[in-house]
Design an enzyme around this catalytic site. Structure first.
Site: not given
Ligand code: NAP
Length: 258
Positions: A39, A65-66, A92, A154, A158, A189, A192
């Site tokens: 993360d 950091d992806v 994820n 967003y 996706k 989570t 949300t």
């Protein structure tokens, strides 16, 4: 015996500091895997740092950091230097952005794309080099990627991730590497937690099971997709959404006629 056990397997989970990623990291370690949880924070977040002793496998933490290609090559080098191969990758990490069609800026689009799409591509590029036959990649999409969910940046990210997943399944299949996507619905989570009550209520009204999902309910499907029990499943997309995406808008009609 074919089972959900992951002993002897090394799995990388991104965005594992909280929410679904943390639950996935814990469950995969409980199933016996060596989990490299990653993360943005330098140190392992509480809940991951102290979890290892109770688990059958092992839980390690690395900052990643992806969206940073050099971070991925650093992680790959670190794994290689230990003599490990990679048997699983859970892409994820994801961010949301709530601006609507006529307000979304190019910066909004780019920011979400960098994490949700480029982050997954970079992960596949860096870690598939360390994978052998039998490895499994799980990308975390969203019901947003199956519908016209209103936050456009967003949602577009996706949908793009679905395309990336299918190309990866096709390209890596000949090497025995599987690539599948889970599409969570409304899951409780930190992401949300800040949703407006109206959003929660309207989403649950569209959900046949009539409730939100838990992080453990997503993690269970991820475990199945990483395990040998799903050895002939690749290029699949599994909604984990209480039925939200399956009815194509027909639920309000059905409900109106009850
Ligand atoms: P979350 O609670 O916000 O957790 C996501 C984690 O990813 C956070 O720890 C976050 O760190 C981290 N992260 C953000 N940007 C990153 C980056 N560039 N590199 C590495 N890590 C990064 O989200 P979640 O609800 O568990 O969501 C997990 C995944 O499920 C996401 O892909 C999301 O789009 C998807 N999803 C969630 C839901 C839902 O209802 N919760 C529904 C559909 C799909 P910070 O907190 O520091 O940003």
């Amino acid at each position: 015996m074919v089972s959900l056990q992951l002993e002897g397997r090394t799995v990388v989970v991104t965005g594992a500091g909280q929410g679904q990623g943390a639950a996935e990291a814990r469950l995969l370690a409980e199933a016996g895997a060596r989990v490299i949880a990653t993360d943005l924070t330098a140190d392992a977040p509480a809940g991951l740092a102290d979890a290892s002793p109770a688990l059958g496998g092992e839980l390690l933490y690395r900052r990643l950091d992806v969206s940073d290609a050099s971070g991925w090559s650093g992680l790959a080098g670190w794994i290689r230097s230990r003599g490990w191969q990679v048997d699983g990758l859970v892409n994820n990490a994801g961010i949301t952005q709530r601006s609507r069609l006529l307000d979304a800026s190019m910066a909004d689009l780019q920011k979400v794309y960098d994490v949700n799409v480029a982050g997954s591509l970079l992960g596949i590029q860096a870690l598939s080099l360390l994978m052998g036959s039998g490895a499994s990649i799980v990308n975390v999409g969203s019901v947003a990627g199956l519908t016209a969910h209103y936050p456009v940046a967003y949602t577009a990210s996706k949908w793009a991730l679905r395309g990336l997943s299918q190309v990866a399944a096709m390209e890596l299949g000949p090497r025995g590497i599987r690539v599948n996507t889970v599409h969570p619905g409304f899951i409780e989570t930190p992401m949300t937690a800040g949703a407006k009550p109206e959003f929660r209520q309207a989403t649950l009204a569209e959900t046949p099971l009539g409730r939100s999902g838990s992080v453990e309910e997503v993690a269970g499907v991820v475990l199945f997709l990483l395990s040998p029990l799903s050895s002939f499943v690749t290029g699949a997309e599994i909604p984990v959404d209480g039925g939200q995406s399956g009815h194509g808008g027909a639920k309000s009609v059905s409900d109106a006629l009850r």
